[in-house]
Scaffold this active site. Structure first.
Site, PDB file in Angstrom:
ATOM      1  N   ASN A 209       0.853  -1.193   0.000  1.00  0.00           N
ATOM      2  CA  ASN A 209       0.000   0.000   0.000  1.00  0.00           C
ATOM      3  C   ASN A 209       0.885   1.237   0.000  1.00  0.00           C
ATOM      4  O   ASN A 209       2.026   1.178   0.419  1.00  0.00           O
ATOM      5  CB  ASN A 209      -0.842   0.049   1.275  1.00  0.00           C
ATOM      6  CG  ASN A 209      -1.905  -1.020   1.303  1.00  0.00           C
ATOM      7  OD1 ASN A 209      -2.005  -1.828   0.399  1.00  0.00           O
ATOM      8  ND2 ASN A 209      -2.700  -1.016   2.345  1.00  0.00           N
ATOM      9  N   ALA A 273      -0.014   1.757  10.613  1.00  0.00           N
ATOM     10  CA  ALA A 273       0.559   1.150   9.404  1.00  0.00           C
ATOM     11  C   ALA A 273      -0.521   0.914   8.355  1.00  0.00           C
ATOM     12  O   ALA A 273      -1.673   0.659   8.684  1.00  0.00           O
ATOM     13  CB  ALA A 273       1.229  -0.166   9.760  1.00  0.00           C
ATOM     14  N   PRO A 303      -3.091 -11.222   8.433  1.00  0.00           N
ATOM     15  CA  PRO A 303      -3.710 -11.001   9.747  1.00  0.00           C
ATOM     16  C   PRO A 303      -4.085  -9.534   9.891  1.00  0.00           C
ATOM     17  O   PRO A 303      -3.368  -8.661   9.406  1.00  0.00           O
ATOM     18  CB  PRO A 303      -2.590 -11.374  10.733  1.00  0.00           C
ATOM     19  CG  PRO A 303      -1.325 -11.362   9.950  1.00  0.00           C
ATOM     20  CD  PRO A 303      -1.690 -11.643   8.513  1.00  0.00           C
ATOM     21  N   ASP A 304      -5.223  -9.271  10.519  1.00  0.00           N
ATOM     22  CA  ASP A 304      -5.618  -7.881  10.796  1.00  0.00           C
ATOM     23  C   ASP A 304      -5.071  -7.541  12.184  1.00  0.00           C
ATOM     24  O   ASP A 304      -5.636  -7.954  13.205  1.00  0.00           O
ATOM     25  CB  ASP A 304      -7.141  -7.746  10.738  1.00  0.00           C
ATOM     26  CG  ASP A 304      -7.555  -6.286  10.794  1.00  0.00           C
ATOM     27  OD1 ASP A 304      -6.931  -5.521  11.567  1.00  0.00           O
ATOM     28  OD2 ASP A 304      -8.489  -5.909  10.072  1.00  0.00           O
ATOM     29  N   ILE A 305      -3.970  -6.836  12.193  1.00  0.00           N
ATOM     30  CA  ILE A 305      -3.251  -6.600  13.450  1.00  0.00           C
ATOM     31  C   ILE A 305      -4.107  -5.786  14.416  1.00  0.00           C
ATOM     32  O   ILE A 305      -4.203  -6.081  15.603  1.00  0.00           O
ATOM     33  CB  ILE A 305      -1.902  -5.897  13.168  1.00  0.00           C
ATOM     34  CG1 ILE A 305      -1.090  -6.755  12.190  1.00  0.00           C
ATOM     35  CG2 ILE A 305      -1.134  -5.655  14.458  1.00  0.00           C
ATOM     36  CD1 ILE A 305       0.107  -6.057  11.589  1.00  0.00           C
ATOM     37  N   PHE A 323      -6.516   3.626  12.437  1.00  0.00           N
ATOM     38  CA  PHE A 323      -6.672   4.683  11.437  1.00  0.00           C
ATOM     39  C   PHE A 323      -7.670   4.228  10.391  1.00  0.00           C
ATOM     40  O   PHE A 323      -7.762   3.039  10.092  1.00  0.00           O
ATOM     41  CB  PHE A 323      -5.326   4.984  10.758  1.00  0.00           C
ATOM     42  CG  PHE A 323      -4.520   6.009  11.501  1.00  0.00           C
ATOM     43  CD1 PHE A 323      -3.859   5.667  12.668  1.00  0.00           C
ATOM     44  CD2 PHE A 323      -4.436   7.309  11.040  1.00  0.00           C
ATOM     45  CE1 PHE A 323      -3.132   6.607  13.371  1.00  0.00           C
ATOM     46  CE2 PHE A 323      -3.705   8.263  11.729  1.00  0.00           C
ATOM     47  CZ  PHE A 323      -3.055   7.916  12.903  1.00  0.00           C
ATOM     48  N   LYS A 337     -15.825   1.101  10.744  1.00  0.00           N
ATOM     49  CA  LYS A 337     -14.532   0.421  10.943  1.00  0.00           C
ATOM     50  C   LYS A 337     -14.212   0.280  12.430  1.00  0.00           C
ATOM     51  O   LYS A 337     -13.725  -0.748  12.875  1.00  0.00           O
ATOM     52  CB  LYS A 337     -13.428   1.223  10.238  1.00  0.00           C
ATOM     53  CG  LYS A 337     -12.130   0.488  10.166  1.00  0.00           C
ATOM     54  CD  LYS A 337     -11.244   1.028   9.077  1.00  0.00           C
ATOM     55  CE  LYS A 337     -11.805   0.686   7.702  1.00  0.00           C
ATOM     56  NZ  LYS A 337     -11.006   1.229   6.636  1.00  0.00           N
TER      57      LYS A 337
END
Ligand code: C5P
Length: 403
Positions: A209, A273, A303-305, A323, A337
């Site tokens: 990204n 990040a 993985p979604d940290i 974020f 979110k």
């Protein structure tokens, strides 16, 4: 009172927004600060030294070579006696002088001679604000550590519409408070993720990204400077190492997750990040050759940290902040979110390009909204360092550490 005992040197530049400087003086006095003002020659075209002095209760300085004043207080002492210098309105001209170090008058001399923090509240015509020269000066000033608040979007006195209106006195006061109020996070452990992740396709290519890492690095530094023990887990960025307790450099999302896990337990986790959503299931070990047919890549979710930290079974941080970079429906998407990830706060920012085709990505400033259980709080355009400082002040409040 929030600013009791603090001394502000307010430099009032030339522009119709100078009238708001009067309101700012009143608010500063109400907050307990003492205010000494320098009114530039251009500023004096819009408001008088009489009204400035009437509100500040002090004499207003105008001339560089004023012998009476020099005998009472030299211009160097004036700039040093303050805890903070605030320029409101900061004209394109004043910004340019400070950016290159010119000092032809009292205001610019005070700015150059000071050893204290400086906050600028720019106000100018939208074209002047967008001019490449002003952009260059803004970047140089931000690099020099100058704090910036605003400008805001809106209708301007010149009849045009756009970015260039000076931040409101309440917004400037909040920026001043964030700079002057000591924050102590000693004993608090913080984890910050920053930058992109690179997910290898083969030894030379990757998925990733866009992310400069600037906001995350600024947050880690602000927390560290406030006394928190800070671990920064950074993907590949072009930034020099931040001032933190520990910097862990990683490449992929899985490495980032593992580094975060290793940093636990922490009191606060801030996921700034821009983690790639997928990685290639089996990256090629040799370089794929272009003449061959384009490869089909099997992608596997990363993985979604942020979500993992928010739902950590044994070591959930007391405060988890994520974020949301969105290009539309900012607040609605960010609120969704926050719920989906299970984090406490979300910092939402619009990453669609502006009218100049420039995006917040890689830029030095950011306009964000802080979403928490209490609702949404919108901050004015701030340098990424000031966003970090204000966030640190909020975190201190959360931990009952605000002064
Ligand atoms: O889902 P999305 O990427 O839009 O969510 C953004 C937030 O989630 C950011 O705080 C980002 O750091 C975090 N995130 C993460 N791990 C991922 C994806 C996003 O920590 N795999």
């Amino acid at each position: 009172m929030e600013l009791s005992g603090k001394r502000v040197l307010l430099i009032i530049g030339g522009g119709i927004a100078a009238y708001k400087a009067l309101e700012l003086i009143r608010r500063l006095k109400d907050a307990g600060a003492s205010v000494h003002a320098i009114l530039t020659a251009a500023g004096a075209q819009f408001i008088t030294s009489l009204s400035v002095s009437a509100l500040s209760g002090e004499r207003t300085y105008q001339e560089l070579f004023d012998l009476t004043v020099e005998s009472e207080m030299g211009h160097i002492a004036l700039s040093r006696a303050a805890d903070l210098l605030v320029v409101a309105p900061a004209t394109a001209d004043l910004m340019a002088k400070l950016a290159v170090g010119l000092a032809p008058d009292l205001a610019s001399t005070a700015l150059l001679a000071t050893d204290k923090p400086v906050l600028l509240a720019p106000a100018m015509n939208v074209r002047m604000w967008q001019h490449p020269a002003t952009r260059r000066n803004l970047a140089a000033l931000t690099r020099d550590g100058i704090h910036i608040v605003g400008p805001n979007d809106g209708e301007m006195a010149c009849g045009e519409f756009g970015q260039g209106r000076m931040a409101e006195p309440a917004e400037i006061l909040a920026a001043i408070t964030a700079i002057l109020k000591p924050v102590n996070l000693a004993g608090i452990r913080a984890l910050v993720t920053a930058g992109p992740t690179h997910e290898p396709i083969d030894p030379v290519r990757y998925l990733g990204n866009r992310s400069s890492g600037k906001q995350g690095y600024a947050i880690a530094e602000a927390l560290f400077n406030a006394g928190a023990e800070t671990v920064l887990v950074s993907g590949p960025v072009a930034l020099t190492a931040a001032a933190t307790s520990k910097l862990v450099r990683v490449e992929t999302a899985i490495e980032m997750r593992d580094a975060c896990e290793a940093a636990l337990p922490v009191d606060i986790a801030i996921c700034a990040a821009a983690v790639a959503d997928w990685h290639v299931e089996h990256p090629h070990t040799t370089k794929l050759k272009k003449p061959n047919a384009p490869p089909s890549l099997v992608l596997v979710e990363n993985p979604d940290i942020l979500a993992e930290l928010s739902h950590h079974p044994t070591a959930r941080p007391k405060l988890v902040i994520g974020f949301a970079a969105e290009t539309g429906n900012l607040l609605v998407n960010a609120a969704a979110k926050r719920a989906a990830k299970g984090c406490d706060w979300i910092i939402a920012n619009d990453v669609s390009t502006d009218t100049q085709g420039k995006s917040v990505m890689g830029s030095d400033s950011n306009r964000v909204h802080l979403l928490s259980e209490a609702g949404a709080e919108s901050w004015p355009l701030l340098s990424k360092r000031d966003v970090a400082q204000r966030l640190t002040a909020k975190i201190a409040q959360f931990f009952g550490r605000a002064a």
